[in-house]
Write a protein that holds these residues in place. Structure first.
Motif, PDB file in Angstrom:
ATOM      1  N   LEU A   1       0.878  -1.175   0.000  1.00 27.20           N
ATOM      2  CA  LEU A   1       0.000   0.000   0.000  1.00 27.20           C
ATOM      3  C   LEU A   1       0.916   1.226   0.000  1.00 27.20           C
ATOM      4  O   LEU A   1       1.559   1.520   1.009  1.00 27.20           O
ATOM      5  CB  LEU A   1      -0.900   0.028   1.239  1.00 27.20           C
ATOM      6  CG  LEU A   1      -2.059  -0.948   1.270  1.00 27.20           C
ATOM      7  CD1 LEU A   1      -2.832  -0.815   2.587  1.00 27.20           C
ATOM      8  CD2 LEU A   1      -2.995  -0.744   0.101  1.00 27.20           C
ATOM      9  N   PRO A   2       1.002   1.928  -1.115  1.00 22.64           N
ATOM     10  CA  PRO A   2       1.960   3.035  -1.213  1.00 22.64           C
ATOM     11  C   PRO A   2       1.860   4.047  -0.080  1.00 22.64           C
ATOM     12  O   PRO A   2       2.875   4.531   0.411  1.00 22.64           O
ATOM     13  CB  PRO A   2       1.636   3.673  -2.567  1.00 22.64           C
ATOM     14  CG  PRO A   2       1.059   2.542  -3.370  1.00 22.64           C
ATOM     15  CD  PRO A   2       0.285   1.712  -2.376  1.00 22.64           C
TER      16      PRO A   2
ATOM     17  N   TRP B   1      -7.193   5.709  10.395  1.00 20.91           N
ATOM     18  CA  TRP B   1      -7.642   4.694   9.436  1.00 20.91           C
ATOM     19  C   TRP B   1      -8.351   3.551  10.159  1.00 20.91           C
ATOM     20  O   TRP B   1      -9.353   3.033   9.674  1.00 20.91           O
ATOM     21  CB  TRP B   1      -6.478   4.154   8.624  1.00 20.91           C
ATOM     22  CG  TRP B   1      -5.695   5.185   7.867  1.00 20.91           C
ATOM     23  CD1 TRP B   1      -6.124   6.432   7.445  1.00 20.91           C
ATOM     24  CD2 TRP B   1      -4.353   5.077   7.441  1.00 20.91           C
ATOM     25  NE1 TRP B   1      -5.120   7.085   6.793  1.00 20.91           N
ATOM     26  CE2 TRP B   1      -4.012   6.275   6.768  1.00 20.91           C
ATOM     27  CE3 TRP B   1      -3.372   4.088   7.555  1.00 20.91           C
ATOM     28  CZ2 TRP B   1      -2.763   6.503   6.208  1.00 20.91           C
ATOM     29  CZ3 TRP B   1      -2.127   4.312   6.992  1.00 20.91           C
ATOM     30  CH2 TRP B   1      -1.828   5.506   6.332  1.00 20.91           C
ATOM     31  N   MET B   2      -7.815   3.181  11.314  1.00 17.32           N
ATOM     32  CA  MET B   2      -8.448   2.112  12.086  1.00 17.32           C
ATOM     33  C   MET B   2      -9.847   2.539  12.537  1.00 17.32           C
ATOM     34  O   MET B   2     -10.801   1.763  12.421  1.00 17.32           O
ATOM     35  CB  MET B   2      -7.572   1.714  13.279  1.00 17.32           C
ATOM     36  CG  MET B   2      -6.331   0.926  12.868  1.00 17.32           C
ATOM     37  SD  MET B   2      -5.390   0.311  14.275  1.00 17.32           S
ATOM     38  CE  MET B   2      -4.112   1.549  14.396  1.00 17.32           C
TER      39      MET B   2
ATOM     40  N   GLY C   1     -11.306  -1.421   0.696  1.00 17.71           N
ATOM     41  CA  GLY C   1     -11.150  -0.387  -0.326  1.00 17.71           C
ATOM     42  C   GLY C   1     -11.022   1.003   0.249  1.00 17.71           C
ATOM     43  O   GLY C   1     -11.597   1.958  -0.266  1.00 17.71           O
ATOM     44  N   TYR C   2     -10.234   1.136   1.307  1.00 22.21           N
ATOM     45  CA  TYR C   2     -10.111   2.418   2.000  1.00 22.21           C
ATOM     46  C   TYR C   2      -9.259   3.399   1.205  1.00 22.21           C
ATOM     47  O   TYR C   2      -8.164   3.073   0.761  1.00 22.21           O
ATOM     48  CB  TYR C   2      -9.508   2.211   3.383  1.00 22.21           C
ATOM     49  CG  TYR C   2      -9.474   3.472   4.213  1.00 22.21           C
ATOM     50  CD1 TYR C   2     -10.645   4.051   4.674  1.00 22.21           C
ATOM     51  CD2 TYR C   2      -8.272   4.083   4.534  1.00 22.21           C
ATOM     52  CE1 TYR C   2     -10.623   5.213   5.433  1.00 22.21           C
ATOM     53  CE2 TYR C   2      -8.234   5.235   5.301  1.00 22.21           C
ATOM     54  CZ  TYR C   2      -9.411   5.793   5.747  1.00 22.21           C
ATOM     55  OH  TYR C   2      -9.384   6.936   6.491  1.00 22.21           O
ATOM     56  N   ASP C   3      -9.770   4.622   1.042  1.00 22.48           N
ATOM     57  CA  ASP C   3      -9.056   5.701   0.371  1.00 22.48           C
ATOM     58  C   ASP C   3      -8.594   6.686   1.442  1.00 22.48           C
ATOM     59  O   ASP C   3      -9.415   7.388   2.039  1.00 22.48           O
ATOM     60  CB  ASP C   3      -9.982   6.389  -0.627  1.00 22.48           C
ATOM     61  CG  ASP C   3      -9.314   7.514  -1.412  1.00 22.48           C
ATOM     62  OD1 ASP C   3      -8.302   8.083  -0.942  1.00 22.48           O
ATOM     63  OD2 ASP C   3      -9.812   7.836  -2.493  1.00 22.48           O
TER      64      ASP C   3
ATOM     65  N   VAL D   1     -14.641   4.508   2.293  1.00 22.53           N
ATOM     66  CA  VAL D   1     -14.539   3.051   2.210  1.00 22.53           C
ATOM     67  C   VAL D   1     -15.302   2.651   0.953  1.00 22.53           C
ATOM     68  O   VAL D   1     -16.528   2.780   0.906  1.00 22.53           O
ATOM     69  CB  VAL D   1     -15.129   2.378   3.469  1.00 22.53           C
ATOM     70  CG1 VAL D   1     -15.160   0.876   3.314  1.00 22.53           C
ATOM     71  CG2 VAL D   1     -14.347   2.796   4.710  1.00 22.53           C
ATOM     72  N   HIS D   2     -14.604   2.194  -0.068  1.00 23.56           N
ATOM     73  CA  HIS D   2     -15.224   1.871  -1.353  1.00 23.56           C
ATOM     74  C   HIS D   2     -15.931   0.512  -1.363  1.00 23.56           C
ATOM     75  O   HIS D   2     -16.714   0.250  -2.269  1.00 23.56           O
ATOM     76  CB  HIS D   2     -14.200   1.954  -2.478  1.00 23.56           C
ATOM     77  CG  HIS D   2     -13.751   3.363  -2.737  1.00 23.56           C
ATOM     78  ND1 HIS D   2     -14.529   4.285  -3.404  1.00 23.56           N
ATOM     79  CD2 HIS D   2     -12.619   4.015  -2.375  1.00 23.56           C
ATOM     80  CE1 HIS D   2     -13.898   5.443  -3.460  1.00 23.56           C
ATOM     81  NE2 HIS D   2     -12.737   5.311  -2.838  1.00 23.56           N
TER      82      HIS D   2
END
Length: 171
Positions: free
Chosen positions: A14-15, A60-61, A128-130, A136-137
């Motif tokens: 994950l970049p 993010w969590m 799919g988290y951005d 959340v996709h």
């Protein structure tokens, strides 16, 4: 003292995580190699980066039901507390303490990245988290309940609960 080097073993795929982790490794190397006159400034830069780094992961969590009260976040808090104590000790002229802490961080970080951060990366990828938008996709992939524990195979869930497997997270 040997310095942690960036390597493929630290890549999570994950970049947005890998870039931050690479920066951490580079800043840690700066601390390890710093002469005494530059040590505290380099240490403070590492603390500031780490505070931001951990804060983003904790967000993010929270955004993806990967509990921010889990052992992953707890470990972040402990590491930052220790680093800040190192800053105080360094300000008191105890540079050896700061250098030892930097050495220990070089031992700790690969295990943290390859276990706790890898579990988080798997989870974020699965939902799919951005990170730029917090969207959340794949909301259908979010766990029904908040994930407690660290979400990794090395962390025990609370009594009566099971740790989600990678297949559970990706489903």
């Amino acid at each position: 003292m040997s310095t942690l080097q960036w390597s493929d073993s630290l890549v999570l795929g994950l970049p947005f995580m890998d870039d931050t982790h690479h920066e951490f490794v580079d800043l840690l190397a700066t601390v390890v190699q710093a002469p005494d006159d530059d040590l505290l400034a380099a240490w403070q830069t590492l603390i500031d980066h780490t505070d931001d780094h951990f804060g983003r992961e904790d967000q993010w969590m929270r955004d993806t039901r990967f509990s921010s009260s889990n052992c992953h976040s707890t470990q972040h808090n402990v590491i930052l507390q220790v680093m800040r104590e190192g800053e105080k000790r360094g300000q008191a002229g105890e540079f050896g303490v700061v250098r030892q802490m930097a050495h220990e961080l070089g031992i700790w970080f690969p295990q943290h990245a390859q276990s706790m951060d890898a579990a988080l990366a798997l989870h974020l990828r699965g939902v799919g988290y951005d990170t730029s938008t917090g969207i959340v996709h794949s909301p259908q992939a979010l766990p029904q309940e908040t994930i407690h524990g660290c979400g990794g195979a090395t962390c025990s869930p609370p009594a009566g609960e099971t740790t989600p497997t990678p297949a559970d997270i990706a489903a």
